[in-house]
Design an enzyme around this catalytic site. Structure first.
Site, PDB file in Angstrom:
ATOM      1  CG  ASP A   1      -0.500  -0.338   2.506  1.00  0.00           C
ATOM      2  OD1 ASP A   1       0.671  -0.018   2.695  1.00  0.00           O
ATOM      3  OD2 ASP A   1      -1.141  -0.950   3.415  1.00  0.00           O
TER       4      ASP A   1
ATOM      5  CE  LYS B   1      -7.694   7.594   0.801  1.00  0.00           C
ATOM      6  NZ  LYS B   1      -7.663   8.504   1.909  1.00  0.00           N
TER       7      LYS B   1
ATOM      8  CG  MET C   1      -3.824   7.490  10.512  1.00  0.00           C
ATOM      9  SD  MET C   1      -4.763   5.936  10.475  1.00  0.00           S
ATOM     10  CE  MET C   1      -4.576   5.370  12.084  1.00  0.00           C
TER      11      MET C   1
HETATM   12  N1  SAH Z   1       1.168   0.349  10.665  1.00  0.00           N
HETATM   13  C1  SAH Z   1       1.732   1.549  10.743  1.00  0.00           C
HETATM   14  C2  SAH Z   1       1.026   2.640  10.561  1.00  0.00           C
HETATM   15  C3  SAH Z   1      -0.138   2.901   9.800  1.00  0.00           C
HETATM   16  S1  SAH Z   1      -1.202   3.999  10.215  1.00  0.00           S
HETATM   17  C4  SAH Z   1       3.027   1.708  11.563  1.00  0.00           C
HETATM   18  O1  SAH Z   1       3.215   0.844  12.327  1.00  0.00           O
HETATM   19  O2  SAH Z   1       3.807   2.536  11.606  1.00  0.00           O
HETATM   20  C5  SAH Z   1      -0.759   5.504   9.365  1.00  0.00           C
HETATM   21  C6  SAH Z   1       0.018   6.669  10.199  1.00  0.00           C
HETATM   22  O3  SAH Z   1       1.009   6.068  10.560  1.00  0.00           O
HETATM   23  C7  SAH Z   1       0.019   7.924   9.354  1.00  0.00           C
HETATM   24  O4  SAH Z   1      -0.918   8.521   9.132  1.00  0.00           O
HETATM   25  C8  SAH Z   1       1.038   8.532  10.241  1.00  0.00           C
HETATM   26  O5  SAH Z   1       0.528   8.930  11.343  1.00  0.00           O
HETATM   27  C9  SAH Z   1       1.996   7.372  10.660  1.00  0.00           C
HETATM   28  N2  SAH Z   1       3.151   7.157   9.895  1.00  0.00           N
HETATM   29  C10 SAH Z   1       3.566   6.121   9.236  1.00  0.00           C
HETATM   30  N3  SAH Z   1       4.707   6.304   8.676  1.00  0.00           N
HETATM   31  C11 SAH Z   1       5.091   7.491   8.991  1.00  0.00           C
HETATM   32  C12 SAH Z   1       6.572   8.202   8.839  1.00  0.00           C
HETATM   33  N4  SAH Z   1       7.389   7.766   8.173  1.00  0.00           N
HETATM   34  N5  SAH Z   1       6.479   9.389   9.521  1.00  0.00           N
HETATM   35  C13 SAH Z   1       5.645   9.887  10.115  1.00  0.00           C
HETATM   36  N6  SAH Z   1       4.428   9.433  10.385  1.00  0.00           N
HETATM   37  C14 SAH Z   1       4.409   7.970  10.015  1.00  0.00           C
END
Ligand code: SAH
Length: 269
Positions: free
Chosen positions: A51, A73, A185
């Site tokens: 994704d 998306k 998020m």
């Molecule tokens: N499974 C993922 C989270 C998915 S939800 C994890 O464990 O990190 C998606 C959210 O993760 C985004 O909206 C943001 O808030 C955060 N996120 C993911 N990668 C990021 C990054 N490189 N920098 C900042 N926030 C991040």
């Protein structure tokens, strides 16, 4: 049906005739933050279902002969429904394919990996879960904001920005022990987060950081006070992905950055 699983076999086996699905965490973006297990799996996968959070650099490490299926998306269109993605994994495995479901961060932290695992289990598909470095941990390290510190915060909670829509919002519970809060998020819901935290008694001066595009060369770190969260989020609209870190530990960044600069100055002298 209750199935007792052991980790010995290397994956959670419900059946051996079909393909296996690996729910793999790709970490926060930097390919060097992949686990060795994740790297080995993407190098030999037959099909990779990925994704939006999985960047080009990581995709470049995938088996060039793998079938790549994008389920995020695209161009403002809505994402593929979660039920459709979960069913796709089941169908691929039933057709005998070994599949890597590649997700940003960790598959079980706000990644809906739990839902996918449940459907796989319900369909007797063998699967395994490979953890990844979740965004909070990656961004903590790359922004020099330790999420806990003996004198400032002894616990940390990862919260989804969607908390504001749920039955919770248990703002009082979140703030009661002065712990660090990391909102995933959350940027689009900054007004509810600011108002919720203030209404639960957090000071307007509580330190906050927004870390955008964490662990990448385009990383941005903005630090400010809780009372500025709404205007900051408006100024940063479109910064994605982004995390909001709330708590006294945010102040450590300035000290750690200063010591880094000092070391650099001494090195240059
Ligand atoms: N499974 C993922 C989270 C998915 S939800 C994890 O464990 O990190 C998606 C959210 O993760 C985004 O909206 C943001 O808030 C955060 N996120 C993911 N990668 C990021 C990054 N490189 N920098 C900042 N926030 C991040």
């Amino acid at each position: 049906m209750y199935v007792t699983q052991t980790y010995d076999s290397g994956f959670f086996s419900s059946s051996s005739v079909k393909g296996v699905v690996y729910l793999v965490g790709a970490g926060p973006g930097d390919p060097e933050l992949l686990t060795i297990k994740a790297l080995k799996l993407i190098e030999k996968a037959e099909v990779i279902v990925f994704d939006r959070l999985v960047g080009k650099e990581i995709l470049n490490l995938c088996n060039p002969d793998a079938e790549m299926i994008y389920v995020g998306k695209r161009c403002g269109k809505t994402s593929m429904k979660q039920e459709t993605i979960s069913q796709l994994l089941v169908d691929l495995a039933l057709s005998g394919k070994n599949v890597v479901r590649l997700k940003g961060g960790d598959p079980f932290i706000f990644g809906r990996g739990g839902e996918e695992a449940l459907l796989l289990a319900a369909n007797n598909i063998s699967y395994d879960v490979i953890p990844g470095i979740t965004a909070a941990l990656g961004c903590s390290a790359s922004s020099l904001i330790p999420l806990t510190h003996r004198k400032l915060s002894r616990s940390v909670t990862f919260v989804t920005g969607h908390v504001v829509e749920g039955v919770l919002p248990a703002w009082a519970g979140l703030v009661e022990c002065g712990q660090t809060l990391v909102f995933y998020m959350g940027l689009e819901r900054a007004d509810s987060i600011q108002n919720g935290l203030l209404s639960a008694g957090l000071s307007v001066c509580t330190p906050v950081a927004i870390v955008g595009k964490g662990c990448s060369p385009e990383q941005q770190v903005h630090t400010f006070e809780l009372q500025q969260l709404i205007p900051m989020s408006q100024a940063l609209v479109g910064l994605s992905p982004a995390l909001i870190i709330v708590g006294e530990v945010v102040t450590l960044r300035e000290q750690l950055m200063a010591s880094l600069e000092e070391v650099a100055t001494i090195g240059a002298a």
